[in-house]
Write a protein that holds these residues in place. Structure first.
Motif, PDB file in Angstrom:
ATOM      1  N   LEU A  46       0.815  -1.212   0.000  1.00 41.44           N
ATOM      2  CA  LEU A  46       0.000   0.000   0.000  1.00 41.44           C
ATOM      3  C   LEU A  46       0.847   1.260   0.000  1.00 41.44           C
ATOM      4  CD1 LEU A  46      -2.216  -2.068   0.616  1.00 41.44           C
ATOM      5  CD2 LEU A  46      -3.178  -0.436   2.241  1.00 41.44           C
ATOM      6  N   GLU A  47       2.171   1.109   0.190  1.00 35.76           N
ATOM      7  CA  GLU A  47       3.062   2.258   0.307  1.00 35.76           C
ATOM      8  C   GLU A  47       3.941   2.460  -0.927  1.00 35.76           C
ATOM      9  OE1 GLU A  47       3.377   1.703   5.182  1.00 35.76           O
ATOM     10  OE2 GLU A  47       4.856   0.766   3.846  1.00 35.76           O
ATOM     11  N   ARG A  48       3.587   1.813  -2.041  1.00 41.75           N
ATOM     12  CA  ARG A  48       4.372   1.939  -3.265  1.00 41.75           C
ATOM     13  C   ARG A  48       3.481   1.629  -4.462  1.00 41.75           C
ATOM     14  NH1 ARG A  48       7.164  -3.153  -0.620  1.00 41.75           N
ATOM     15  NH2 ARG A  48       5.938  -4.823  -1.550  1.00 41.75           N
ATOM     16  N   GLU A  49       4.002   1.875  -5.648  1.00 41.58           N
ATOM     17  CA  GLU A  49       3.275   1.595  -6.893  1.00 41.58           C
ATOM     18  C   GLU A  49       3.730   0.260  -7.475  1.00 41.58           C
ATOM     19  OE1 GLU A  49       2.609   6.146  -8.621  1.00 41.58           O
ATOM     20  OE2 GLU A  49       4.195   4.866  -9.455  1.00 41.58           O
ATOM     21  N   ASP A  50       2.790  -0.416  -8.177  1.00 45.16           N
ATOM     22  CA  ASP A  50       3.169  -1.685  -8.777  1.00 45.16           C
ATOM     23  C   ASP A  50       2.106  -2.120  -9.779  1.00 45.16           C
ATOM     24  OD1 ASP A  50       4.677  -3.985  -9.257  1.00 45.16           O
ATOM     25  OD2 ASP A  50       5.037  -4.336  -7.129  1.00 45.16           O
ATOM     26  N   LEU A  51       2.388  -3.230 -10.448  1.00 39.49           N
ATOM     27  CA  LEU A  51       1.426  -3.930 -11.296  1.00 39.49           C
ATOM     28  C   LEU A  51       1.059  -5.215 -10.569  1.00 39.49           C
ATOM     29  CD1 LEU A  51       3.439  -3.722 -14.648  1.00 39.49           C
ATOM     30  CD2 LEU A  51       1.661  -2.130 -13.885  1.00 39.49           C
ATOM     31  N   GLY A  52      -0.223  -5.544 -10.523  1.00 38.35           N
ATOM     32  CA  GLY A  52      -0.638  -6.711  -9.755  1.00 38.35           C
ATOM     33  C   GLY A  52      -1.552  -7.645 -10.509  1.00 38.35           C
ATOM     34  N   GLY A  53      -1.416  -8.915 -10.228  1.00 39.17           N
ATOM     35  CA  GLY A  53      -2.275  -9.933 -10.814  1.00 39.17           C
ATOM     36  C   GLY A  53      -1.699 -11.300 -10.545  1.00 39.17           C
ATOM     37  N   GLY A  54      -2.553 -12.320 -10.548  1.00 41.90           N
ATOM     38  CA  GLY A  54      -2.095 -13.665 -10.245  1.00 41.90           C
ATOM     39  C   GLY A  54      -2.413 -14.646 -11.352  1.00 41.90           C
TER      40      GLY A  54
END
Length: 778
Positions: free
Chosen positions: A466-474
């Motif tokens: 929650l404290e950084r940016e990213d790309l997410g998915g599983g």
């Protein structure tokens, strides 16, 4: 109030941040069954156990590198970031110069973050590979046994684990599911990288609506929800293989096996049949033989076999069964049972491995590979099976077997751990503490003061997702999520990439590590590279990064709902052979047999585990502990979150036991109890239930390890079952984890005021004056 999108291993969600900083979360609107673990996010975010500043163990700071039994028992000294980074860089440089790159162990486990870029394991291994190499690990605690066995039997583990028959296919075609280990609903909200739409609860409800019968083979009734029509077979833990062999024996002697399928699609049936009928060793593996071992009456065994042969049947084995001594055997025997039925490759029939073990098994989401951070090749060839970490540290130079090879443990002088908590995953924590005392230096990246952080020499505070940016998915997700930063970093926490970039700069390869990109630049690069590949393959047309980021997500193209494991192989075993030596399912493997391993013969067999009910070992410790996955957290993550805390009993982890076993020990519901064996002991709160087999107790994993000072073997005040489990491999073939079962005894606590739970507070932290950087930097 602002709302930001993000995702996690327990699913996608939205974060709402109030002007005063208060955080609330809400599920993704497309999720039909949001995970209850979402409730643990706000409380864990700014919990007192968050690590605010870099810290160094006082003894290491005073005396320098070297083995120390004081790890886990000394205060920490908070230091400035620059000083901490100088210390780590100098120590990495010293160890590689004096002992070689193989003396550095790159410890990491893949559950740290759902993000594709800020994936701690990828970041650390990329850094250490460019540093010159490291000793790594292979496989996982969850599947270490199956990942080695299945290639010998079906040629490819991934085919079974990731291409399993889909839930819609099962609902439509299956009439009977025989679920060894059940289909535990508590696990289906969790997947590496997460899933946006949790479909398995709905699929289980669809099974009930379709009238699919389920034979639940488990000592725990809660290993299957109450919805589908269920016959419960409360098997004694660790004896599923005996039951499977007896079922297959019934098919054989009553002529219910499919000999045509066995001849066409398998090899080794005659050898296995000789073992089943007793011609090989004089012991028929029939229902009468199995009944006293597994605790299921002979008539029930024979009746179940006949039901299986009379209808479309799916045999499924949970991952939990292979996390035990001789864990290869229930997987192999389950596959042999399905082969004898002859339904492998038919819609709704055959074999499955992991339904209910993970949320994506049987799911119908996308099959696309998502963006990922390349780790690059490791110049060092050394590795260990991941569950052998204590052996690695305690026995440098010792030889061991692994999958047909003879290997030797390197001499590890520095452990660099980023992502994961071995003091949760590993067994026999007293032994692990001794192992962690041996290296010269232990460096840990962590957001919280877990037991692993407390057993480190240098602790570096890391941001949460929650404290950084990213790309997410599983795997099999339906969406790629733009993970926006929702809150500012806690204290002085930094992300792993920033930490490793600073170390790489000190060690002379900063430009190579970052490739001149900021974290946002990496996100753009990884996304656009992935999008270009999809377009070139005709697999999809993602929007430009800016549009994707603004929208917060992109819906992934989904595959067809219907999917049957080994359908193409069954239709044409000669034209579509498996990647085994025979091209078929190997019910007897000449390769495995040639290894002559006493703990893993060449075909599925009954090997009596050293710890089970009814054995001589059970005379002193007469209860069989099942240490399974928790329902209120992900492994040890979110143990300080609201769902986990609200489930504690007497301030500790809850242990479930049968009322009859409790009465025999004068234990009442809610009492504080001591669970013990020769390896250690822990305190827990008693919860009485008749939804488990008498003689069996359940204590889930993941309570933060809280050893009471001065106790040896250790007494955990909080209820971590891994003080009780054995650090022994499944077999010399796989060297897999065996943390699922342990023989124990339980008594009501009578020792006066119990030791307090201390892990929900940080260790003693001291403040250091400014110190000069060490001279040993390149």
């Amino acid at each position: 109030m602002t709302t930001t999108p993000t995702t996690s291993h327990w699913g996608a969600f939205r974060v709402r941040t109030a002007p005063g900083g208060a955080v609330t979360v809400e599920p993704h609107p497309a999720d039909p069954s949001p995970s209850p673990l979402l409730g643990g996010v706000p409380g864990a975010l700014h919990h007192p156990t968050r690590i605010a500043r870099p810290a160094v163990r006082a003894g290491w700071l005073e005396h320098g590198p070297g083995p120390s039994s004081r790890r886990g028992a000394e205060p920490f000294v908070e230091v400035e970031w620059e000083h901490a980074l100088d210390l780590v860089a100098a120590e990495l440089d010293r160890v590689r110069n004096e002992f070689g790159h193989q003396a550095v162990f790159g410890g990491s486990y893949g559950w740290a973050s759902a993000g594709r870029f800020h994936h701690a394991q990828s970041q650390l291994h990329r850094f250490l590979a460019q540093f010159g190499g490291y000793t790594g690990s292979r496989n996982s605690y969850s599947l270490g046994t199956s990942l080695v066995l299945l290639p010998h039997v079906v040629g490819d583990a991934e085919a079974v684990l990731r291409a399993s028959s889909s839930w819609p296919t099962i609902t439509r075609h299956t009439r009977l599911i025989v679920a060894f280990g059940g289909i535990p609903a508590k696990n289906v909200h969790v997947t590496p990288g997460g899933v946006t739409r949790h479909g398995t609860p709905g699929h289980l409800a669809a099974l009930a609506a379709a009238g699919v019968d389920i034979a639940l083979v488990s000592p725990l009734r809660d290993d299957l929800s109450d919805g589908p029509p269920t016959d419960w077979y409360p098997v004694a833990p660790g004896t599923d293989t005996a039951l499977m062999l007896a079922l297959t024996h019934t098919l054989l002697v009553e002529g219910l096996h499919d000999r045509a399928f066995l001849d066409r699609c398998t090899t080794g049936w005659d050898t296995l049949a000789g073992y089943l009928d007793g011609s090989a060793d004089g012991i028929p593996k029939d229902a009468d033989w199995a009944a006293p071992i597994c605790g299921i009456a002979p008539d029930r065994i024979r009746g179940l076999a006949r039901r299986m042969a009379a209808t479309r049947t799916l045999v499924t084995v949970t991952w939990s069964l292979q996390r035990a001594r001789y864990g290869e055997q229930p997987v192999w025997a389950g596959l042999a049972l399905a082969a004898a039925l002859g339904q492998i490759g038919l819609p709704g029939g055959g074999f499955g491995h992991g339904y209910g073990s993970m949320g994506d098994v049987g799911d119908t989401g996308s099959a696309l590979r998502l963006p990922f951070l390349p780790q690059g090749p490791n110049p060092v060839d050394e590795f260990i099976p991941c569950a052998r970490i204590a052996d690695l540290l305690l026995h440098p130079g010792e030889e061991y077997d692994y999958d047909g090879t003879r290997r030797r443990y390197p001499d590890i002088r520095l452990v660099h751990w980023a992502g994961g908590n071995p003091f949760h995953h590993h067994q026999d924590l007293g032994r692990l503490r001794r192992a962690f005392a041996r290296p010269d230096t232990v460096v840990v990246h962590e957001p919280h003061w877990t037991a692993t952080a407390r057993h480190a020499d240098i602790v570096l505070p890391i941001t949460t997702a929650l404290e950084r940016e990213d790309l997410g998915g599983g795997r099999r997700d339906t969406h790629l999520i733009a993970m926006h930063r929702a809150v500012a970093p806690y204290g002085e926490a930094r992300d792993d990439h920033a930490v490793l970039a600073a170390l790489a700069e000190r060690l002379g390869f900063g430009a190579e590590f970052t490739e001149g990109r900021t974290p946002r630049g990496w996100l753009v690069h990884l996304y656009e590279e992935w999008a270009d590949r999809l377009r070139a393959d005709g697999a999809g047309d993602p929007p430009p990064f800016r549009a994707f980021w603004s929208a917060g997500e992109w819906r992934l193209p989904e595959q067809a709902a219907e999917r049957t494991l080994f359908e193409e192989f069954r239709a044409d075993p000669e034209g579509r052979p498996l990647a085994t030596p025979s091209g078929r399912i190997e019910l007897h493997s000449a390769t495995v047999a040639a290894l002559a391993l006493p703990d893993c013969p060449g075909h599925p067999a009954w090997l009596d585990p050293p710890e089970r009910l009814g054995t001589a070992a059970a005379e002193r410790h007469p209860l069989l502990l099942v240490a399974n996955q928790p329902a209120t957290r992900l492994h040890s993550q979110l143990d300080v979150g609201a769902p986990s805390l609200s489930d504690k009993v007497a301030g500790r982890e809850a242990v479930e036991l049968h009322p009859a076993d409790a009465a025999a020990r004068a234990v009442g519901d809610g009492d504080l109890v001591r669970i013990f064996n020769d390896r250690g002991a822990c305190l827990a709160g008693a919860r009485l239930t008749d939804r488990l087999r008498p003689g069996v107790v359940r204590l889930p994993t993941g309570a933060w390890f809280d050893p009471v000072p001065g106790t040896e073997p250790p007494l955990c005040a909080h209820g971590n079952p891994n003080v009780l489990t054995a650090d022994e491999p499944s077999s010399r073939l796989s060297q897999g984890c065996t943390g699922q079962h342990a023989l124990v005894e339980i008594e009501r606590w009578s020792g006066g005021e119990p030791p307090p739970v201390t892990v929900r507070h940080p260790p003693v932290l001291l403040t250091a004056p400014a110190m000069p950087a060490p001279e040993s930097t390149p």
